[in-house]
Design an enzyme around this catalytic site. Structure first.
Site: not given
Ligand code: HPA
Length: 299
Positions: A36, A67, A89, A91-92, A119, A222-223, A246, A260
């Site tokens: 991302s 993406h 991903h 979740y898609e 990320a 998530m990847s 983050n 996001h």
């Molecule tokens: N959690 C899950 N996936 C993420 C995060 C997070 O805090 N930041 C970027 N991708």
């Protein structure tokens, strides 16, 4: 399950690889997956041939904002590469077998080394937003519940039924990346740690973040881990980086909220340095291979 295995069978991956090889002269030896907000790496690729995922037979479509959804072939630091600008991903809604299909296609095109970026939320209290974590190991949380990209009949032409994962993240590439980071003056924000993958798309609760940290995870996302499992199964070397976009919220008094937009914004701030790190590393992989080729053969 047999139905799912069909969507990543040797034959089907072969037909996608053949389709691509008929359309590009590039024979990639390095594969790159951009996370991302990190798709800028693909723009550094010279003499590129670009294919939209929607035009590539058997490819899933990328549905996430941030993406791009293109496969870019060309040269990076003088090396033939293929770069996924945008990934797939869980979740898609695609089966985990399907989101990792590109790894098998790359293997059939000649890729030896995979570099993934993502990320991630920082769980390690010593990590700061903007840190870049070299992944040394992962926790495949969906795998605990049977969601593994290798489940279903094994495709022996790619790899063995029970592949080892204790060497999933190549030690030599990690060592080289630390050296490259030091040369570029990035040591202050370059870290190493354990990545935990969850299914998403909801971000973690405070209790989940606390749990993951206690389990030994330094970052959560998530990847990546699914891709690494399939790439290792097929015998490719893997190297992966997490941009800490983050800090995962661990404290009930905190007002911070994962979102996001923050993920994409941190990507923009650190993108240039991350791209420099990866492109320099790619250049050195070649040097290392050349050295090996020229090294005297052991008796
Ligand atoms: N959690 C899950 N996936 C993420 C995060 C997070 O805090 N930041 C970027 N991708």
């Amino acid at each position: 399950m047999a139905e799912l295995a069909h969507c990543v069978s040797f034959k089907l991956c072969r037909s996608t690889a053949d389709w691509l090889m008929a359309k590009t002269q590039v024979r990639p030896v390095v594969g790159i997956v951009c996370g991302s907000g990190l798709g800028g790496l693909a723009d550094m690729i010279k003499d590129s041939d670009v294919f939209e995922y929607s035009d590539i037979p058997n490819f899933p479509k990328s549905t996430v904002h941030g993406h791009a959804g293109c496969l870019v072939f060309g040269t990076l630091s003088g090396k033939p590469c293929v770069c996924m600008q945008g990934r797939f991903h869980l979740y898609e809604g695609y089966p985990v077998q399907k989101i990792t299909l590109p790894m098998r296609v790359f293997k059939l095109m000649g890729v030896q080394t995979m570099i993934m970026t993502n990320a991630a939320g920082g769980l390690n209290p010593d990590f700061r937003v903007g840190d870049v974590m070299i992944i040394k190991d992962h926790i495949n949380m969906p795998g605990f519940a049977g969601v593994n990209p290798l489940s279903g009949p094994n495709e022996d032409r790619f790899g063995v039924r029970f592949p080892c994962m204790s060497d999933a993240y190549d030690r030599e590439l990690r060592r080289m990346a630390l050296a490259v980071g030091a040369d570029l003056g990035f040591s202050d924000f370059l870290k190493e740690g354990v990545y935990c993958v969850l299914g998403g798309p909801s971000f973690e609760t405070i209790a989940e973040c606390r749990l993951l940290n206690r389990l030994g995870a330094d970052a959560v996302g998530m990847s990546t881990a699914h891709e690494v499992i399939v790439a290792r199964h097929a015998g490719m070397r893997c190297f992966a980086l997490s941009l800490i976009s983050n800090k995962a919220v661990m404290d009930y008094d905190s007002e911070a909220r994962a979102n996001h937009e923050e993920v994409l914004e941190t990507g923009r701030l650190r993108a240039v340095q991350l791209e420099k790190l990866v492109s320099t590393l790619v250049g050195r992989i070649e040097e290392q291979q050349r050295l090996l080729r020229n090294a005297p053969r052991p008796n």
